[in-house]
Design a protein around this motif. Structure first.
Motif, PDB file in Angstrom:
ATOM      1  N   ALA A  93       3.938  -3.547  -2.346  1.00 27.38           N
ATOM      2  CA  ALA A  93       4.944  -2.290  -1.982  1.00 27.38           C
ATOM      3  C   ALA A  93       5.215  -2.377  -0.548  1.00 27.38           C
ATOM      4  CB  ALA A  93       3.908  -1.177  -2.472  1.00 27.38           C
ATOM      5  N   LYS A  94       6.102  -1.524  -0.204  1.00 26.22           N
ATOM      6  CA  LYS A  94       6.803  -1.153   1.046  1.00 26.22           C
ATOM      7  C   LYS A  94       6.708   0.305   1.659  1.00 26.22           C
ATOM      8  CE  LYS A  94      11.182  -2.182   1.177  1.00 26.22           C
ATOM      9  NZ  LYS A  94      12.332  -3.206   0.918  1.00 26.22           N
ATOM     10  N   LEU A  95       6.379   0.595   2.758  1.00 24.15           N
ATOM     11  CA  LEU A  95       6.285   2.024   3.121  1.00 24.15           C
ATOM     12  C   LEU A  95       7.215   2.111   4.306  1.00 24.15           C
ATOM     13  CD1 LEU A  95       4.948   4.663   3.408  1.00 24.15           C
ATOM     14  CD2 LEU A  95       3.166   3.752   4.680  1.00 24.15           C
ATOM     15  N   LEU A  96       8.256   3.010   4.004  1.00 23.37           N
ATOM     16  CA  LEU A  96       9.330   3.207   5.075  1.00 23.37           C
ATOM     17  C   LEU A  96       8.577   4.672   5.584  1.00 23.37           C
ATOM     18  CD1 LEU A  96      12.986   3.024   4.071  1.00 23.37           C
ATOM     19  CD2 LEU A  96      11.497   1.506   4.941  1.00 23.37           C
ATOM     20  N   CYS A  97       8.316   4.539   7.113  1.00 20.30           N
ATOM     21  CA  CYS A  97       7.653   5.847   7.652  1.00 20.30           C
ATOM     22  C   CYS A  97       8.309   6.514   9.024  1.00 20.30           C
ATOM     23  CB  CYS A  97       6.572   4.969   8.215  1.00 20.30           C
ATOM     24  SG  CYS A  97       5.108   6.080   8.295  1.00 20.30           S
ATOM     25  N   PHE A  98       8.952   7.636   8.809  1.00 21.28           N
ATOM     26  CA  PHE A  98       9.787   8.296   9.863  1.00 21.28           C
ATOM     27  C   PHE A  98       9.044   9.234  10.707  1.00 21.28           C
ATOM     28  CE2 PHE A  98      14.099   7.684   8.146  1.00 21.28           C
ATOM     29  CZ  PHE A  98      14.001   7.101   7.019  1.00 21.28           C
ATOM     30  N   GLU A  99       9.414   8.931  11.685  1.00 18.16           N
ATOM     31  CA  GLU A  99       8.684   9.767  13.090  1.00 18.16           C
ATOM     32  C   GLU A  99       9.714   9.870  14.134  1.00 18.16           C
ATOM     33  OE1 GLU A  99       5.911  12.110  13.382  1.00 18.16           O
ATOM     34  OE2 GLU A  99       6.814  12.085  15.230  1.00 18.16           O
ATOM     35  N   VAL A 100       9.600  11.015  14.656  1.00 15.64           N
ATOM     36  CA  VAL A 100      10.674  11.174  15.898  1.00 15.64           C
ATOM     37  C   VAL A 100       9.770  11.051  17.543  1.00 15.64           C
ATOM     38  CG1 VAL A 100      12.671  12.422  14.622  1.00 15.64           C
ATOM     39  CG2 VAL A 100      10.459  13.632  15.570  1.00 15.64           C
ATOM     40  N   LEU A 150       5.248   8.881  21.187  1.00 15.39           N
ATOM     41  CA  LEU A 150       3.906   8.504  21.356  1.00 15.39           C
ATOM     42  C   LEU A 150       3.516   8.299  20.043  1.00 15.39           C
ATOM     43  CD1 LEU A 150       2.006   7.784  23.629  1.00 15.39           C
ATOM     44  CD2 LEU A 150       1.189  10.346  23.393  1.00 15.39           C
ATOM     45  N   PHE A 151       3.883   9.086  19.160  1.00 16.12           N
ATOM     46  CA  PHE A 151       3.629   8.866  17.677  1.00 16.12           C
ATOM     47  C   PHE A 151       3.664   7.480  16.983  1.00 16.12           C
ATOM     48  CE2 PHE A 151       2.747  13.665  17.101  1.00 16.12           C
ATOM     49  CZ  PHE A 151       1.524  13.637  17.968  1.00 16.12           C
ATOM     50  N   CYS A 152       5.064   7.145  17.585  1.00 16.28           N
ATOM     51  CA  CYS A 152       5.794   5.871  16.909  1.00 16.28           C
ATOM     52  C   CYS A 152       4.960   4.538  17.645  1.00 16.28           C
ATOM     53  CB  CYS A 152       7.269   5.876  17.046  1.00 16.28           C
ATOM     54  SG  CYS A 152       8.320   6.955  16.257  1.00 16.28           S
ATOM     55  N   GLU A 153       4.415   4.801  18.742  1.00 12.63           N
ATOM     56  CA  GLU A 153       3.765   3.521  19.469  1.00 12.63           C
ATOM     57  C   GLU A 153       2.562   3.611  18.717  1.00 12.63           C
ATOM     58  OE1 GLU A 153       3.853   4.544  23.506  1.00 12.63           O
ATOM     59  OE2 GLU A 153       2.147   3.433  23.819  1.00 12.63           O
ATOM     60  N   GLN A 154       1.851   4.527  18.309  1.00 15.63           N
ATOM     61  CA  GLN A 154       0.613   4.417  17.545  1.00 15.63           C
ATOM     62  C   GLN A 154       0.736   3.992  15.948  1.00 15.63           C
ATOM     63  OE1 GLN A 154      -2.521   5.529  18.725  1.00 15.63           O
ATOM     64  NE2 GLN A 154      -1.337   5.911  20.635  1.00 15.63           N
ATOM     65  N   LEU A 155       1.966   4.300  15.583  1.00 17.83           N
ATOM     66  CA  LEU A 155       2.196   3.935  14.082  1.00 17.83           C
ATOM     67  C   LEU A 155       2.274   2.223  14.395  1.00 17.83           C
ATOM     68  CD1 LEU A 155       4.726   6.564  13.064  1.00 17.83           C
ATOM     69  CD2 LEU A 155       2.360   6.184  12.050  1.00 17.83           C
ATOM     70  N   ARG A 156       3.175   1.910  15.629  1.00 17.74           N
ATOM     71  CA  ARG A 156       3.404   0.601  15.501  1.00 17.74           C
ATOM     72  C   ARG A 156       2.347  -0.253  15.677  1.00 17.74           C
ATOM     73  NH1 ARG A 156       8.962   2.275  17.224  1.00 17.74           N
ATOM     74  NH2 ARG A 156       7.791   2.720  19.335  1.00 17.74           N
ATOM     75  N   ASN A 157       1.217   0.330  16.075  1.00 12.57           N
ATOM     76  CA  ASN A 157      -0.096  -0.482  16.430  1.00 12.57           C
ATOM     77  C   ASN A 157      -0.934  -0.795  15.045  1.00 12.57           C
ATOM     78  OD1 ASN A 157       0.140  -0.565  19.157  1.00 12.57           O
ATOM     79  ND2 ASN A 157      -1.071   1.208  19.445  1.00 12.57           N
ATOM     80  N   ILE A 158      -0.366  -0.177  13.966  1.00 12.29           N
ATOM     81  CA  ILE A 158      -0.929  -0.277  12.710  1.00 12.29           C
ATOM     82  C   ILE A 158      -0.520  -1.691  12.207  1.00 12.29           C
ATOM     83  CG2 ILE A 158      -1.256   0.310  10.456  1.00 12.29           C
ATOM     84  CD1 ILE A 158      -0.691   3.195  11.333  1.00 12.29           C
ATOM     85  N   LYS A 159      -1.169  -2.718  12.112  1.00  8.28           N
ATOM     86  CA  LYS A 159      -0.883  -4.159  11.728  1.00  8.28           C
ATOM     87  C   LYS A 159      -0.942  -4.239  10.303  1.00  8.28           C
ATOM     88  CE  LYS A 159       0.071  -4.959  16.121  1.00  8.28           C
ATOM     89  NZ  LYS A 159       1.261  -4.357  16.310  1.00  8.28           N
ATOM     90  N   ASP A 160       0.398  -4.037   9.678  1.00 12.59           N
ATOM     91  CA  ASP A 160       0.345  -4.217   8.293  1.00 12.59           C
ATOM     92  C   ASP A 160       1.764  -4.405   8.060  1.00 12.59           C
ATOM     93  OD1 ASP A 160       0.529  -3.509   5.408  1.00 12.59           O
ATOM     94  OD2 ASP A 160      -1.434  -2.382   5.497  1.00 12.59           O
ATOM     95  N   ASP A 161       2.097  -5.720   7.272  1.00 11.92           N
ATOM     96  CA  ASP A 161       3.368  -6.131   7.327  1.00 11.92           C
ATOM     97  C   ASP A 161       4.217  -5.234   6.202  1.00 11.92           C
ATOM     98  OD1 ASP A 161       2.971  -8.124   8.696  1.00 11.92           O
ATOM     99  OD2 ASP A 161       2.535  -9.454   7.095  1.00 11.92           O
ATOM    100  N   ARG A 162       3.626  -4.270   5.279  1.00 15.13           N
ATOM    101  CA  ARG A 162       4.052  -3.317   4.474  1.00 15.13           C
ATOM    102  C   ARG A 162       4.690  -2.281   5.089  1.00 15.13           C
ATOM    103  NH1 ARG A 162      -0.974  -2.428   0.471  1.00 15.13           N
ATOM    104  NH2 ARG A 162      -1.742  -2.032   2.758  1.00 15.13           N
ATOM    105  N   LEU A 163       4.486  -1.981   6.309  1.00 13.62           N
ATOM    106  CA  LEU A 163       4.719  -0.822   7.071  1.00 13.62           C
ATOM    107  C   LEU A 163       6.129  -1.052   7.824  1.00 13.62           C
ATOM    108  CD1 LEU A 163       4.355   2.343   8.087  1.00 13.62           C
ATOM    109  CD2 LEU A 163       2.905   1.006   9.799  1.00 13.62           C
ATOM    110  N   ILE A 164       7.006  -0.193   7.776  1.00  4.80           N
ATOM    111  CA  ILE A 164       8.140   0.004   8.443  1.00  4.80           C
ATOM    112  C   ILE A 164       8.291   1.190   9.132  1.00  4.80           C
ATOM    113  CG2 ILE A 164      10.697  -0.256   8.639  1.00  4.80           C
ATOM    114  CD1 ILE A 164      10.316  -1.975   5.926  1.00  4.80           C
TER     115      ILE A 164
END
Ligand SMILES: C[S@@+](CC[C@H](N)C(=O)[O-])C[C@H]1O[C@@H](n2cnc3c(N)ncnc32)[C@H](O)[C@@H]1O
Length: 183
Positions: free
Chosen positions: A65-72, A75-89
């Motif tokens: 599965a694929k997860l598209l994750c929207f955030e504006v 700082l929160f986006c930086e935290q989200l990008r630290n989640i190492k999971d190939d399914r997360l965009i």
């Protein structure tokens, strides 16, 4: 991100975050509980914050599965990008551009849209536009769920999602309502 840092960042950006606390474990579980993770391959999260709900989704998501994750928020986006999971965009842009990014990431329709966008802080036309796009983006049988701390916008949901349902979560600060609808 620590709980205190989350609160600080939320207070600094209260107009876009709409709250100062993260969703509780009980609220996260309720938000994801309507998704059929065995069959869902295309999942969208709106207003992901620093990823408290994202982790719940990823834990239950199918390997394909694929997860598209929207955030504006930066700082929160930086935290989200630290989640190492190939399914997360991670998409650092507004949920208003849902259509555009679904096309970009070859997602024709969504099995599930899980949202924490603080619509009470947005104008009614923008709220209507985002919710209508969500409704259209869902496949038949797909599910939409949204956390709110009051039911002031219930009439807009009723207009867009015929037969919207509500689950109350007491164990959250403040207690929350999860509005959800299967298409
Ligand atoms: C109430 S917080 C929710 C955070 C987390 N999902 C949770 O449940 O604790 C709402 C989040 O929505 C984000 N947000 C606000 N407007 C947005 C928009 N138009 N598009 C995407 N994210 C948005 C804010 O930056 C904030 O992180």
């Amino acid at each position: 991100m620590s709980y205190l840092s989350f609160i600080k960042e939320s207070v600094k950006n209260l107009r876009t975050t709409g709250t100062i606390t993260r969703s509780s474990q009980a609220a996260c579980k309720a938000m994801v509980s309507f998704t059929d993770f065995d069959s869902a391959r295309n999942i969208i999260e709106l207003g992901a914050g620093d990823g408290v709900v994202t982790h719940h989704i990823l834990r239950r998501m199918h390997p394909d599965a694929k997860l598209l994750c929207f955030e504006v928020n930066d700082l929160f986006c930086e935290q989200l990008r630290n989640i190492k999971d190939d399914r997360l965009i991670v998409i650092q842009d507004s949920a208003e551009k849902l259509d555009e990014y679904m096309k970009k990431h070859q997602m024709k329709q969504a099995d599930s849209i899980i949202s924490a966008i603080p619509f009470v802080a947005l104008s009614k036309p923008v709220t209507r536009r985002i919710l209508t796009t969500c409704q259209q983006a869902l496949k038949e049988g797909g599910v939409f769920s949204q956390i709110h701390y009051s039911l002031v916008l219930k009439s807009i949901y009723k207009e867009i999602f015929d037969g919207i349902r509500i689950k109350f979560v007491l164990k959250n600060i403040p207690p929350a309502f999860i509005l959800y609808k299967r298409k």
